[in-house]
Scaffold this active site. Structure first.
Site, PDB file in Angstrom:
ATOM      1  N   LYS A   1      19.105  43.320  -9.732  1.00 37.82           N
ATOM      2  CA  LYS A   1      20.034  42.898  -8.828  1.00 37.82           C
ATOM      3  C   LYS A   1      21.500  43.574  -9.202  1.00 37.82           C
ATOM      4  O   LYS A   1      21.915  43.524 -10.341  1.00 37.82           O
ATOM      5  CB  LYS A   1      20.511  41.276  -9.075  1.00 37.82           C
ATOM      6  CG  LYS A   1      20.621  40.486  -7.841  1.00 37.82           C
ATOM      7  CD  LYS A   1      20.410  39.101  -8.405  1.00 37.82           C
ATOM      8  CE  LYS A   1      20.859  38.421  -6.875  1.00 37.82           C
ATOM      9  NZ  LYS A   1      20.850  36.742  -7.267  1.00 37.82           N
TER      10      LYS A   1
HETATM   11  C1  E4P Z   1      22.620  34.274  -5.285  1.00 37.60           C
HETATM   12  O1  E4P Z   1      22.499  35.112  -6.519  1.00 37.60           O
HETATM   13  C2  E4P Z   1      22.744  32.870  -5.093  1.00 37.60           C
HETATM   14  O2  E4P Z   1      22.316  32.631  -3.790  1.00 37.60           O
HETATM   15  C3  E4P Z   1      23.679  32.294  -5.981  1.00 37.60           C
HETATM   16  O3  E4P Z   1      23.308  31.352  -6.606  1.00 37.60           O
HETATM   17  C4  E4P Z   1      24.976  31.836  -5.174  1.00 37.60           C
HETATM   18  O4  E4P Z   1      24.785  30.393  -4.800  1.00 37.60           O
HETATM   19  P1  E4P Z   1      26.155  29.519  -4.738  1.00 37.60           P
HETATM   20  O5  E4P Z   1      27.047  30.115  -3.884  1.00 37.60           O
HETATM   21  O6  E4P Z   1      25.679  28.164  -4.210  1.00 37.60           O
HETATM   22  O7  E4P Z   1      26.633  29.492  -6.116  1.00 37.60           O
END
Ligand code: E4P
Length: 278
Positions: A100
């Site tokens: 990532k």
């Molecule tokens: C990507 O890495 C994810 O979807 C990440 O956990 C973000 O989720 P959130 O905006 O609910 O924290």
């Protein structure tokens, strides 16, 4: 063959195991915040964490489906070095590692590194290391990540909704549903630079990718907060939706399903029950 894929957005092994048992798991996404939550859980239970063994266990549990592991550097050299290190260290475990990389690693404290994520994606993809490009908030970021060779682009659905609400001083709680058709205030549809919701970000990205036959880069809807958004990103044509465990669980819940079950069980006559006893 159902094409949309469901990933779990978690670093907690128990959650990944349970999702796998459901029989519909197509992948796992982690990030430093999700790893922090998992590590804190273990520590709160009195345990210690050997993070290398822990990640290897995630990869083994998820064998056969991609697992995204994120770099922590913000400069091109760091991200490439870390991406190669993560891939070499962990991919041999189950051959399922995706690296990532943030689309723009600048934190505002440093100058000149806005394009370092893109450059790192290009270099790592050229080395045949599959990339999940994270922190996508515009379709053009997604387009550039695709051009650089990313296998997945991750538009952050919930967080763009949070941002639009914050810009307009609208209070909200994390799981609140934000309509895909946007919110209106004083007669205007609220937006961030032409994006009216997280689902709209996914839809516009899908449309652009379709315009140019971009098939090698999959649209992975991330930062999903509730079941409605799962439906909406599916309608918008996301290739993948990555879901927190609590959202995954809620996908099957409906009051009338439960009510129907109760009445079916009550209505079973002894004659019918006998079939299953013989
Ligand atoms: C990507 O890495 C994810 O979807 C990440 O956990 C973000 O989720 P959130 O905006 O609910 O924290």
């Amino acid at each position: 063959m159902v094409k949309i894929k469901i990933f779990i957005d978690s670093s907690k092994i128990q959650e990944i195991k349970k999702a796998k048992e459901f029989g519909i798991l197509d992948g796992v996404t982690t990030n430093p915040s999700l790893i922090k939550a998992a590590v804190e859980d273990i520590k709160a239970g009195g345990g210690g964490v050997d993070i290398i063994q822990y990640i290897k266990e995630i990869l083994r549990v998820a064998e056969g489906v991609p697992v995204s592991l994120e770099v922590i550097g913000t400069k091109y050299d760091e991200m490439v070095e870390e991406g190669i290190k993560l891939f070499k260290m962990f991919n041999p475990v189950a051959r399922n590692v995706y690296i990532k990389i943030p689309i723009n690693p600048s934190t505002g404290d440093e100058d000149g590194n806005d394009f370092d994520g893109l450059k790192a994606i290009k270099s790592l993809s050229d080395e045949k290391i599959p990339i999940n490009c994270t922190l996508i908030f515009t379709p053009e970021q997604a387009l550039l990540a695709a051009k650089a060779g990313a296998s997945f682009v991750s538009p952050f659905v919930g967080r763009i909704d949070d941002y639009i609400r914050s810009l307009n001083s609208i209070g909200f709680k994390k799981p609140d549903h934000f309509p895909f058709y946007g919110l209106e205030k004083d007669g205007d549809i609220l937006e961030d630079d032409g994006i009216i919701s997280g689902v709209d970000l996914v839809a516009q990205t899908r449309e652009i990718f379709d315009n140019f036959n971009i098939n090698d880069t999959k649209v992975l809807a991330a930062s999903i907060r509730n079941p409605q958004q799962v439906r909406e990103v599916a309608l918008a044509g996301a290739d993948i939706a990555t879901l927190p465990f609590n959202v995954l669980e809620k996908l099957l819940m409906h009051t009338k399903t439960r009510e129907g079950m109760i009445s079916f069980i009550e209505d079973v006559v002894p004659e019918y029950k006998k079939i299953f006893k013989e």
